[in-house]
Design an enzyme around this catalytic site. Structure first.
Site, mmCIF file in Angstrom:
data_model
loop_
_atom_site.group_PDB
_atom_site.id
_atom_site.type_symbol
_atom_site.label_atom_id
_atom_site.label_comp_id
_atom_site.label_asym_id
_atom_site.label_seq_id
_atom_site.Cartn_x
_atom_site.Cartn_y
_atom_site.Cartn_z
ATOM 1 N N ASP A 24 13.685 5.209 -6.603
ATOM 2 C CA ASP A 24 12.757 6.238 -7.089
ATOM 3 C C ASP A 24 11.766 6.655 -6.009
ATOM 4 O O ASP A 24 10.671 7.124 -6.312
ATOM 5 C CB ASP A 24 11.985 5.704 -8.299
ATOM 6 C CG ASP A 24 11.200 4.433 -7.991
ATOM 7 O OD1 ASP A 24 11.664 3.653 -7.134
ATOM 8 O OD2 ASP A 24 10.132 4.227 -8.583
ATOM 9 N N SER A 26 9.639 8.667 -3.738
ATOM 10 C CA SER A 26 9.212 10.069 -3.750
ATOM 11 C C SER A 26 9.769 10.714 -2.482
ATOM 12 O O SER A 26 10.188 10.008 -1.544
ATOM 13 C CB SER A 26 7.692 10.132 -3.748
ATOM 14 O OG SER A 26 7.215 9.544 -2.559
ATOM 15 N N LYS A 136 8.837 3.875 -15.115
ATOM 16 C CA LYS A 136 8.058 2.996 -14.224
ATOM 17 C C LYS A 136 6.762 3.667 -13.805
ATOM 18 O O LYS A 136 6.736 4.879 -13.541
ATOM 19 C CB LYS A 136 8.880 2.663 -12.976
ATOM 20 C CG LYS A 136 8.188 1.659 -12.065
ATOM 21 C CD LYS A 136 8.850 1.566 -10.698
ATOM 22 C CE LYS A 136 8.063 2.335 -9.665
ATOM 23 N NZ LYS A 136 8.544 2.123 -8.292
ATOM 24 N N GLU A 182 3.937 -1.915 -13.400
ATOM 25 C CA GLU A 182 4.041 -2.489 -12.051
ATOM 26 C C GLU A 182 2.676 -2.509 -11.354
ATOM 27 O O GLU A 182 2.301 -1.530 -10.711
ATOM 28 C CB GLU A 182 5.037 -1.681 -11.199
ATOM 29 C CG GLU A 182 5.209 -2.264 -9.795
ATOM 30 C CD GLU A 182 6.106 -1.431 -8.893
ATOM 31 O OE1 GLU A 182 6.420 -0.282 -9.234
ATOM 32 O OE2 GLU A 182 6.478 -1.945 -7.818
ATOM 33 N N LYS A 224 6.918 -5.507 -13.937
ATOM 34 C CA LYS A 224 7.437 -5.548 -12.567
ATOM 35 C C LYS A 224 6.328 -6.156 -11.722
ATOM 36 O O LYS A 224 5.276 -5.531 -11.497
ATOM 37 C CB LYS A 224 7.807 -4.152 -12.075
ATOM 38 C CG LYS A 224 8.302 -4.124 -10.636
ATOM 39 C CD LYS A 224 9.188 -2.920 -10.382
ATOM 40 C CE LYS A 224 9.505 -2.754 -8.910
ATOM 41 N NZ LYS A 224 10.589 -1.807 -8.676
ATOM 42 N N GLY A 267 8.491 -5.528 -1.945
ATOM 43 C CA GLY A 267 7.171 -5.376 -1.326
ATOM 44 C C GLY A 267 7.084 -5.475 0.184
ATOM 45 O O GLY A 267 5.999 -5.645 0.720
ATOM 46 N N SER A 294 14.032 -6.003 -9.097
ATOM 47 C CA SER A 294 13.943 -4.539 -9.201
ATOM 48 C C SER A 294 13.559 -4.051 -7.808
ATOM 49 O O SER A 294 12.478 -3.537 -7.584
ATOM 50 C CB SER A 294 12.888 -4.133 -10.232
ATOM 51 O OG SER A 294 12.728 -2.729 -10.220
HETATM 52 P P1 13P Z 1 10.269 -2.501 -2.918
HETATM 53 O O1 13P Z 1 11.270 -3.448 -3.487
HETATM 54 O O2 13P Z 1 10.707 -1.824 -1.656
HETATM 55 O O3 13P Z 1 8.893 -3.091 -2.843
HETATM 56 O O4 13P Z 1 10.150 -1.300 -3.949
HETATM 57 C C1 13P Z 1 10.082 -1.586 -5.302
HETATM 58 C C2 13P Z 1 9.397 -0.500 -5.982
HETATM 59 O O5 13P Z 1 9.928 0.101 -6.883
HETATM 60 C C3 13P Z 1 8.046 -0.155 -5.559
HETATM 61 O O6 13P Z 1 7.451 0.652 -6.545
#
Ligand code: 13P
Length: 345
Positions: A24, A26, A136, A182, A224, A267, A294
């Site tokens: 997702d 952007s 999300k 999240e 999340k 992350g 995720s």
């Molecule tokens: P990362 O696993 O690259 O941190 O991305 C997860 C995500 O959806 C961040 O919003």
């Protein structure tokens, strides 16, 4: 509000050995990722790249759902099938990122608050019609110090973001869409893992307090979470077992057992660390919720690096993505082994 549908969706998202692909990004984030492999970030390249991921053979063995960006939810495979329909047909649930991004927080330099609540109810109704069954919203919590030496995060930042997450969740449930909440505690900075544990605990406690006040049904929410890790620039980098133990401790202290599941973001961890940490938590076991992945970067990085915008590399990129998804599927069951990485290399 269809609670039966939301329960089915939530359960399927965290089915044993399955997790989510976060795709997702952007258009701005996608540009950063594409720049790193010298691919022009135009609409067709974004479409072709997402098609590569979604049409990877047998990916539904490991991936229960995909988080899409608004543009992607409206795009089609090269054969003309909407991505949402393609995914659903292949046993993968389409989801949608609905937040408007983390913006600078007024009067709080160095901190962010996520925007996007205005008109969200109507957008969610449209997303449901387009096939999205979960959503999300990402909030960003920064650990550090502001220019006056005051500790971050501020209460205002944690609270404002938790409040927005609760309002978003209520709107999702009203539209029969399962909200993923999240609150990402960033790993950037020189803070210790102890500090990360402390701030993560406060962030999650505040979030679940807000969700309760807003009447959000906890049986139909997926968390999340970020893992409890050492700040990227901290001299002491905690090992896999310590990360797993601290993360589990914080979750057990703050996350109601009514939740159907907890998924993790990667992350900025290395691919292998993201897998090893998830695996270690599932080996410890005893959590009241399924714990799965995720990931965006930790699932996609190797695929993107292999693809590099060249159609001739699609099969190899799909194989690389399949491998990472397989490794994380094993980690979601506590059955991953480091040797399996070497075999594939
Ligand atoms: P990362 O696993 O690259 O941190 O991305 C997860 C995500 O959806 C961040 O919003």
């Amino acid at each position: 509000m269809d609670t039966k549908l939301m329960m089915e969706t939530a359960r399927a998202m965290v089915a044993p050995g399955k997790g989510l692909l976060a795709a997702d990004e952007s258009s701005g984030t996608c540009k950063k990722r594409f720049d790193s492999v010298k691919v022009e970030c135009n609409e067709e390249n974004r479409r072709a790249y997402r098609e590569l991921l979604f049409t990877t053979p047998k990916i539904a063995d490991f991936v229960s759902g995909v988080i899409l960006f608004d543009e992607t939810l409206r795009q089609k495979t090269k054969d003309g099938m909407p991505f949402a329909e393609y995914l659903k047909k292949n046993g993968v649930i389409p989801g949608i990122k609905v937040d408007g991004g983390a913006q600078d927080m007024a009067l709080h330099p160095g901190e962010k608050v996520t925007e996007g609540l205005d008109g969200l109810g109507k957008r969610l109704d449209e997303y449901f019609k387009l096939g999205a069954r979960f959503a999300k919203w990402r909030a960003v919590i920064t650990i550090g110090e502001d220019a006056n030496g005051k500790d971050l995060p501020s209460w205002a930042c944690v609270e404002a973001n938790a409040h927005a997450l609760a309002r978003y969740s209520a709107l999702c449930q009203q539209a029969s869409i399962v909200p993923i909440v999240e609150p990402e505690v960033l790993l950037d900075g020189s803070h210790s893992i102890e500090r990360c544990e402390e701030e993560t605990e406060k962030t999650l406690a505040t979030l679940f307090n807000e969700l309760t006040w807003h009447g959000v049904s906890l049986e139909h929410v997926i968390l999340k979470a970020s893992m409890v890790v050492s700040g990227k620039e901290n001299a002491r980098q905690a090992g896999v077992d310590e990360v797993a133990e601290r993360t589990l401790r914080v979750l057990k202290r703050t996350v109601p057992s009514a939740l159907p599941g907890v998924v993790f973001l990667s992350g900025g961890q290395t691919d292998e660390n993201a897998t090893a940490h998830l695996d270690a938590m599932n080996r410890i076991g005893g959590a009241p919720w399924p714990l799965t992945f995720s990931y965006s970067r930790a699932l996609q990085a190797v695929a993107l690096n292999t693809w590099r915008g060249n159609a001739a590399n699609v099969a190899a990129a799909q194989a690389a993505f399949h491998h990472r998804a397989h490794m994380n599927s094993l980690a979601a069951k506590g059955q991953w082994k480091k040797e399996l990485e070497k075999k594939a290399a």
